[in-house]
Design an enzyme around this catalytic site. Structure first.
Site, mmCIF file in Angstrom:
data_model
loop_
_atom_site.group_PDB
_atom_site.id
_atom_site.type_symbol
_atom_site.label_atom_id
_atom_site.label_comp_id
_atom_site.label_asym_id
_atom_site.label_seq_id
_atom_site.Cartn_x
_atom_site.Cartn_y
_atom_site.Cartn_z
ATOM 1 N N LYS A 1 -1.776 2.521 -24.753
ATOM 2 C CA LYS A 1 -2.257 2.536 -26.146
ATOM 3 C C LYS A 1 -1.055 2.763 -27.068
ATOM 4 C CE LYS A 1 -6.972 3.951 -25.014
ATOM 5 N NZ LYS A 1 -7.089 4.492 -23.661
ATOM 6 N N ARG B 1 -0.957 -1.254 -18.703
ATOM 7 C CA ARG B 1 -2.319 -0.712 -18.639
ATOM 8 C C ARG B 1 -2.424 0.253 -17.464
ATOM 9 N NH1 ARG B 1 -6.571 -1.775 -21.190
ATOM 10 N NH2 ARG B 1 -5.365 -3.256 -22.404
ATOM 11 N N TYR C 1 0.854 -1.200 0.000
ATOM 12 C CA TYR C 1 0.000 0.000 0.000
ATOM 13 C C TYR C 1 0.881 1.237 0.000
ATOM 14 C CZ TYR C 1 -5.010 -0.691 0.181
ATOM 15 O OH TYR C 1 -6.305 -0.907 -0.166
ATOM 16 N N THR D 1 -3.498 7.585 -21.040
ATOM 17 C CA THR D 1 -3.235 6.214 -20.621
ATOM 18 C C THR D 1 -1.809 5.896 -21.039
ATOM 19 O OG1 THR D 1 -4.116 5.375 -22.705
ATOM 20 C CG2 THR D 1 -5.610 5.383 -20.819
ATOM 21 N N GLU E 1 -0.632 4.833 -0.355
ATOM 22 C CA GLU E 1 -1.438 6.047 -0.543
ATOM 23 C C GLU E 1 -0.606 7.273 -0.175
ATOM 24 O OE1 GLU E 1 -5.113 5.610 1.601
ATOM 25 O OE2 GLU E 1 -5.612 3.785 0.486
ATOM 26 N N ASP F 1 -7.094 15.268 -23.270
ATOM 27 C CA ASP F 1 -7.010 13.828 -23.034
ATOM 28 C C ASP F 1 -6.268 13.235 -24.233
ATOM 29 O OD1 ASP F 1 -7.413 11.114 -22.941
ATOM 30 O OD2 ASP F 1 -9.546 11.224 -22.480
HETATM 31 N N1 DSN Z 1 -11.501 2.039 -24.331
HETATM 32 C C1 DSN Z 1 -10.701 3.081 -24.935
HETATM 33 C C2 DSN Z 1 -10.740 3.005 -26.410
HETATM 34 O O1 DSN Z 1 -10.893 1.911 -26.923
HETATM 35 O O2 DSN Z 1 -10.593 4.007 -27.078
HETATM 36 C C3 DSN Z 1 -11.122 4.411 -24.468
HETATM 37 O O3 DSN Z 1 -11.649 4.313 -23.184
#
Ligand code: DSN
Length: 480
Positions: free
Chosen positions: A275, A281, A66, A272, A68, A243
């Site tokens: 991607k 992730r 943990y 994120t 935090e 974003d």
């Molecule tokens: N799930 C992501 C996507 O596929 O674009 C966005 O949240």
């Protein structure tokens, strides 16, 4: 140097034996997932293949801790090693993106967006309100004052890109929490060109006067001029939040620079890491120094305890993205998307906005007489993994849709180039043109069931497996 492939092979073979000794079905599903990912064409625009170093970093005892709080300021004892990896991940992120501040704790993109919204509310609304009221600690507020503050926080405005134009659920879509915690309005794209209409957006911002303008997308196949977005935000006194979850890899790899790089223009950037950036992730936030103290309160005010094993993997992934070869990779993502788009256009398939200049290609399958759902299912039967997606003003709504979203980050990682992406377009077009709508069990027209001409799915699946065999995933990783 050690043979990384051989080391990875033995690491995973042994790890799977350990897992199998407790629950063999999990070990088997894990093996099967690798086999499936190896054989199919992964064209989901938000997916990728992280390196073995990133994957292995996630499977450690950091998961058991943990932590935090923030680096050096934790609510738990014994966080010295978590401090090391979190500080490393943040340092790599700052250097990679040229950001003043980085927060690497969010567990996902949605968590990053929620954390950012609350940070902006804290900085722009709660802080000044408390100062005005002469109150240092929220717990000192009377019930009446508390009610007033809550009303103030709950009465703010958000302007984001609509879902069917390519925005994300968390950009103010009404059914999403972002559409409920704010008074929201949405901006879209030009009905003729499908492109962002900055003048219409500016006019809407002037009228609506939002506290936050959100830029960024998950299904818009074009670049955004963030300098222009900042001008609009400044004119109306809004905070600009970008974003960049989808295109973080293109920012890190210097494909998006100048006005197309969100970091110098936005107050807060969310993302994120899994991607186009090709990490574990998870999510993260970049911000100006001005917003940093509010973002830092993310955990435990918005987020649960940080996933230390994933923060460690973020540090490894960001270090990879700082290598020069990542810039080549990022440019290849964009070049391959262009080749893929050309492949569809020359075979007569309609694309939203008529093409791409990022990593996304959005097919409009309505002229082929099928829905996005039918197209997605027929492609999956044929070894091609995609996801259905709305197109602007979609007559089939968000469930059946008229579009299929494709992206190039994953297959570019496997080494496919322009010729292979043209072959991919050929395989997809052949499947789509061989698919027709089916009927419900009562014989009525269906938006979900479909019929593929005999043999097409099997032939395409074999061609996909053959193509993928030429570009192996994790070469040398042998689990036999
Ligand atoms: N799930 C992501 C996507 O596929 O674009 C966005 O949240």
């Amino acid at each position: 140097m050690a043979d990384v492939n051989a080391l990875t092979s033995s690491a995973y073979s042994q790890a799977l034996e350990v897992i199998a000794s407790v629950e063999p079905r999990v070990a088997e599903a894990t093996r099967q997932e690798l086999a499936d990912q190896r054989a199919s064409l992964k064209l989901i625009a938000s997916e990728n293949y992280a390196s073995p170093a990133v994957l292995l970093t996630m499977g450690t005892w950091f998961s058991d801790k943990y932590a935090e709080g923030t680096v050096g300021h934790r609510f738990y004892a014994g966080c010295q090693n978590v401090d090391t990896v979190e500080a490393l991940a943040a340092e790599h992120a700052r250097e990679l993106f040229g950001a003043e501040y980085a927060y690497v704790q969010p567990h996902s993109g949605i968590d990053a967006n929620l954390t950012a919204y609350w940070a902006i509310l804290a900085h722009r609304v709660e802080g000044p309100w408390l100062q005005n009221a002469g109150v240092k600690n929220m717990n000192d507020l009377s019930e009446t004052e508390w009610e007033r503050l809550r009303n103030e926080l709950g009465n703010q405005r958000l302007l984001g890109m609509s879902l069917d134009a390519g925005g994300h659920l968390t950009h103010g879509f009404r059914p999403n929490i972002s559409g409920k915690m704010f008074h929201q309005q949405q901006y879209g794209t030009d009905p003729e060109t499908g492109l962002l209409d900055y003048d219409a957006l500016a006019a809407k911002a002037r009228e609506f006067k939002p506290l936050i303008i959100v830029a960024g997308y998950s299904a818009y196949p074009r670049r955004v001029n963030f300098a222009k977005m900042r001008e609009i935000a400044d004119e109306v006194g809004a905070t600009l939040m970008v974003d960049m979850a989808h295109f973080a890899g293109l920012v890190a790899g210097k494909v998006f620079t100048g006005d197309e790089d969100p970091v110098p223009h936005a107050h807060v950037v969310t993302s994120t890491s899994h991607k186009s950036l090709r990490g574990p992730r998870g999510g993260f936030i970049l911000a100006t120094d001005e917003y940093a103290p509010s973002v830092d309160r993310g955990c435990p005010m918005v987020l649960g305890g940080p996933l230390s094993h994933v923060m460690a993997a973020k540090a490894v992934a960001f270090a990879e993205a700082r290598r020069p070869e990542f810039q080549t990779y990022a440019q290849d993502i964009a070049d391959n998307a262009k080749a893929l788009a050309e492949g569809f256009l020359k075979r007569g398939v309609k694309l939203v906005t008529g093409g791409t200049d990022n990593h996304i290609v959005l097919l409009d399958v309505s002229s082929l007489g099928i829905t996005g759902r039918q197209a997605e299912s027929a492609l999956l039967d044929s070894g091609v993994v995609t996801n259905r997606n709305s197109v602007p003003s979609d007559p089939n709504g968000a469930w059946y849709t008229s579009g299929v979203r494709l992206g190039t980050p994953a297959l570019t990682t496997r080494g496919l180039g322009a010729d292979e992406f043209d072959q991919v377009a050929d395989l997809i077009v052949n499947v789509l043109k061989s698919t027709s709508p089916g009927t419900t069990s009562a014989g009525a027209p269906s938006k979900a069931s479909y019929v593929i001409a005999d043999g097409v799915a099997e032939k395409t699946k074999a061609a996909a497996a053959e193509l993928m065999g030429r570009f192996p995933l994790y070469p040398g990783l042998d689990l036999s």
